[in-house]
Design a protein around this motif. Structure first.
Motif, PDB file in Angstrom:
ATOM      1  N   LEU A 212       0.831  -1.291  -0.018  1.00 12.42           N
ATOM      2  CA  LEU A 212      -0.187   0.028  -0.205  1.00 12.42           C
ATOM      3  C   LEU A 212       0.783   1.265   0.036  1.00 12.42           C
ATOM      4  O   LEU A 212       0.491   2.290  -0.776  1.00 12.42           O
ATOM      5  N   SER A 213       2.047   1.244   0.704  1.00 14.76           N
ATOM      6  CA  SER A 213       2.749   2.391   0.669  1.00 14.76           C
ATOM      7  C   SER A 213       3.293   2.891  -0.592  1.00 14.76           C
ATOM      8  O   SER A 213       3.822   4.050  -1.035  1.00 14.76           O
ATOM      9  N   VAL A 214       3.363   1.732  -1.567  1.00 12.62           N
ATOM     10  CA  VAL A 214       3.961   1.995  -2.861  1.00 12.62           C
ATOM     11  C   VAL A 214       2.858   2.223  -4.091  1.00 12.62           C
ATOM     12  O   VAL A 214       3.014   3.060  -4.972  1.00 12.62           O
ATOM     13  N   ASP A 215       1.903   1.328  -3.894  1.00 12.39           N
ATOM     14  CA  ASP A 215       1.020   1.542  -4.967  1.00 12.39           C
ATOM     15  C   ASP A 215      -0.531   2.088  -4.411  1.00 12.39           C
ATOM     16  O   ASP A 215      -1.562   1.641  -4.977  1.00 12.39           O
ATOM     17  N   TYR A 216      -0.637   2.904  -3.307  1.00  9.43           N
ATOM     18  CA  TYR A 216      -1.877   3.247  -2.706  1.00  9.43           C
ATOM     19  C   TYR A 216      -2.696   4.040  -3.814  1.00  9.43           C
ATOM     20  O   TYR A 216      -3.916   4.160  -3.770  1.00  9.43           O
ATOM     21  N   LYS A 217      -1.941   4.841  -4.705  1.00 14.13           N
ATOM     22  CA  LYS A 217      -2.805   5.714  -5.782  1.00 14.13           C
ATOM     23  C   LYS A 217      -3.713   4.563  -6.685  1.00 14.13           C
ATOM     24  O   LYS A 217      -4.856   4.942  -6.808  1.00 14.13           O
ATOM     25  N   ASN A 218      -3.394   3.320  -6.644  1.00 12.17           N
ATOM     26  CA  ASN A 218      -4.165   2.546  -7.403  1.00 12.17           C
ATOM     27  C   ASN A 218      -5.478   2.068  -6.818  1.00 12.17           C
ATOM     28  O   ASN A 218      -6.240   1.604  -7.340  1.00 12.17           O
ATOM     29  N   HIS A 219      -5.223   2.050  -5.512  1.00 14.58           N
ATOM     30  CA  HIS A 219      -6.412   1.630  -4.624  1.00 14.58           C
ATOM     31  C   HIS A 219      -7.564   2.829  -4.376  1.00 14.58           C
ATOM     32  O   HIS A 219      -8.667   2.633  -3.836  1.00 14.58           O
ATOM     33  N   LEU A 220      -6.872   4.220  -4.549  1.00 14.35           N
ATOM     34  CA  LEU A 220      -7.722   5.195  -4.155  1.00 14.35           C
ATOM     35  C   LEU A 220      -9.228   5.293  -5.129  1.00 14.35           C
ATOM     36  O   LEU A 220      -9.986   5.565  -4.430  1.00 14.35           O
ATOM     37  N   TRP A 221      -9.014   4.909  -6.185  1.00 13.55           N
ATOM     38  CA  TRP A 221     -10.215   4.906  -7.197  1.00 13.55           C
ATOM     39  C   TRP A 221     -10.563   3.539  -7.563  1.00 13.55           C
ATOM     40  O   TRP A 221     -11.734   3.405  -7.958  1.00 13.55           O
TER      41      TRP A 221
END
Length: 83
Positions: free
Chosen positions: A71-80
């Motif tokens: 999550l600290s690396v790919d959090y932007k993928n999870h936002l939307w």
């Protein structure tokens, strides 16, 4: 361990005075002073990160969520994408 240092006159006189009063070697006097200082030293203050980790561990909040662990690396993928 060999330690070499320079002392100001006042501290040097104080150490010599203590040596003469106790009839011990200067090395023994200094060793006792250092030992006492180390034993009485306070542990380093807890950092904010250590405090947060301690609180999370106390409340069993570490590892309680599901996810891929990045999550600290790919959090932007999870936002939307995770709605």
């Amino acid at each position: 361990m060999h330690i070499e240092l320079e002392l100001d006159d006042q501290l040097a006189q104080s150490l010599l005075h203590q040596q003469q009063n106790t009839h011990r070697s200067l090395a023994d006097v200094i060793t006792d002073i250092l030992t006492q200082a180390v034993e009485n030293a306070k542990p380093p203050a807890e950092s904010e990160g250590e405090k947060a980790l301690r609180i999370l561990e106390q409340h069993q909040l570490l590892g309680c969520m599901e996810g891929d662990g990045n999550l600290s690396v790919d959090y932007k993928n999870h936002l939307w994408n995770d709605r």
